[in-house]
Design a protein around this motif. Sequence first.
Motif, PDB file in Angstrom:
ATOM      1  N   GLU A  19       8.769   6.147 -19.616  1.00  0.00           N
ATOM      2  CA  GLU A  19       9.095   7.238 -19.611  1.00  0.00           C
ATOM      3  C   GLU A  19      11.034   7.185 -20.406  1.00  0.00           C
ATOM      4  O   GLU A  19      11.632   6.899 -21.403  1.00  0.00           O
ATOM      5  CB  GLU A  19       9.787   8.961 -18.630  1.00  0.00           C
ATOM      6  CG  GLU A  19       8.196   9.043 -18.378  1.00  0.00           C
ATOM      7  CD  GLU A  19       8.881   9.998 -17.398  1.00  0.00           C
ATOM      8  OE1 GLU A  19      10.011  10.201 -16.743  1.00  0.00           O
ATOM      9  OE2 GLU A  19       7.327   9.974 -16.488  1.00  0.00           O
TER      10      GLU A  19
ATOM     11  N   VAL B  23      11.018   5.072 -23.878  1.00  0.00           N
ATOM     12  CA  VAL B  23      10.295   6.310 -25.060  1.00  0.00           C
ATOM     13  C   VAL B  23      11.600   6.907 -25.540  1.00  0.00           C
ATOM     14  O   VAL B  23      12.236   7.498 -26.575  1.00  0.00           O
ATOM     15  CB  VAL B  23       9.410   7.509 -24.330  1.00  0.00           C
ATOM     16  CG1 VAL B  23       9.188   8.407 -25.543  1.00  0.00           C
ATOM     17  CG2 VAL B  23       7.614   5.818 -24.198  1.00  0.00           C
TER      18      VAL B  23
ATOM     19  N   THR C 269       5.186  14.653 -26.120  1.00  0.00           N
ATOM     20  CA  THR C 269       4.585  13.412 -25.262  1.00  0.00           C
ATOM     21  C   THR C 269       3.617  15.080 -25.458  1.00  0.00           C
ATOM     22  O   THR C 269       3.213  15.801 -25.559  1.00  0.00           O
ATOM     23  CB  THR C 269       5.807  14.539 -23.759  1.00  0.00           C
ATOM     24  OG1 THR C 269       6.874  14.169 -23.656  1.00  0.00           O
ATOM     25  CG2 THR C 269       5.080  14.452 -22.943  1.00  0.00           C
TER      26      THR C 269
ATOM     27  N   TYR D 295       1.341   9.846 -24.958  1.00  0.00           N
ATOM     28  CA  TYR D 295       2.496  10.039 -25.673  1.00  0.00           C
ATOM     29  C   TYR D 295       1.736   9.228 -27.356  1.00  0.00           C
ATOM     30  O   TYR D 295       0.377   8.918 -27.539  1.00  0.00           O
ATOM     31  CB  TYR D 295       3.648   8.790 -25.697  1.00  0.00           C
ATOM     32  CG  TYR D 295       4.512   9.429 -25.119  1.00  0.00           C
ATOM     33  CD1 TYR D 295       5.397   9.992 -24.754  1.00  0.00           C
ATOM     34  CD2 TYR D 295       4.532   7.899 -23.425  1.00  0.00           C
ATOM     35  CE1 TYR D 295       6.071  10.532 -23.585  1.00  0.00           C
ATOM     36  CE2 TYR D 295       4.866   8.192 -22.384  1.00  0.00           C
ATOM     37  CZ  TYR D 295       5.925   9.708 -22.293  1.00  0.00           C
ATOM     38  OH  TYR D 295       6.992  10.439 -21.454  1.00  0.00           O
TER      39      TYR D 295
END
Length: 220
Positions: free
Chosen positions: A190, A193, A209, A215
């Motif tokens: 996370e 990203v 998402t 993803y």
Amino acid sequence: MRFLLVEDNAELGEAVIARLSLDGHAVDHAMTLAEAEEWLAIADYDLMLLDVMLPDGDGREFLRKTRTAERLPVIVLTARSQVSDRVDTLDLGADDYITKPFDFGELEARCRAVLRRRGTPTPALIPLGTALFDPSGGTLQQDGDTKPLRNRELRLLEIFARNKGQILSKSQLLDRLFSQDVEVSENAIEVYVGRLRKRLQEAGVEIETVRGIGYRMTWP
């Protein structure tokens, strides 16, 4: 990339892992052929670095078996410098070999060369919306401005760029970015990203998402 290193010399193994990790590669380390078989049964690899003399057998025989089962690229690590030994290794199916002791820069170069030969040719620059991604140089170009990417950001962006429109789960991304002996939570994905989203927000690139799955990166 994810590598499997099969080497019983712990000191050399640690040095190889440290060097390849600097480039953002994930490396799993097997010290015996039995351990190597276990790793191959549970994970997918881009390249195997295989020592010849191991505690539980001859790496060359293991290479012969591996060749009949899959087409995993293999670089053999050997202390044998005679031409006949090197020719035999290549005839058994090795993609390349490097003689111990070796320079780490040469090892990296041979890894890149084998992966280029075995992989699908790709353009030097990958268009991502209005940005240009340079995997080799580790940079992202946007509006004439070139910015370097950190190692994990670089590897993650390369994974997304080569899988346009495909949903990639967090576990898949973790598997590609980190070796299995490194304890990393999915929260790390996370974070990376989020960093990439900030870098790409003006380029028309979206990292979507997909709730409960993972993803997906898309761009015009």
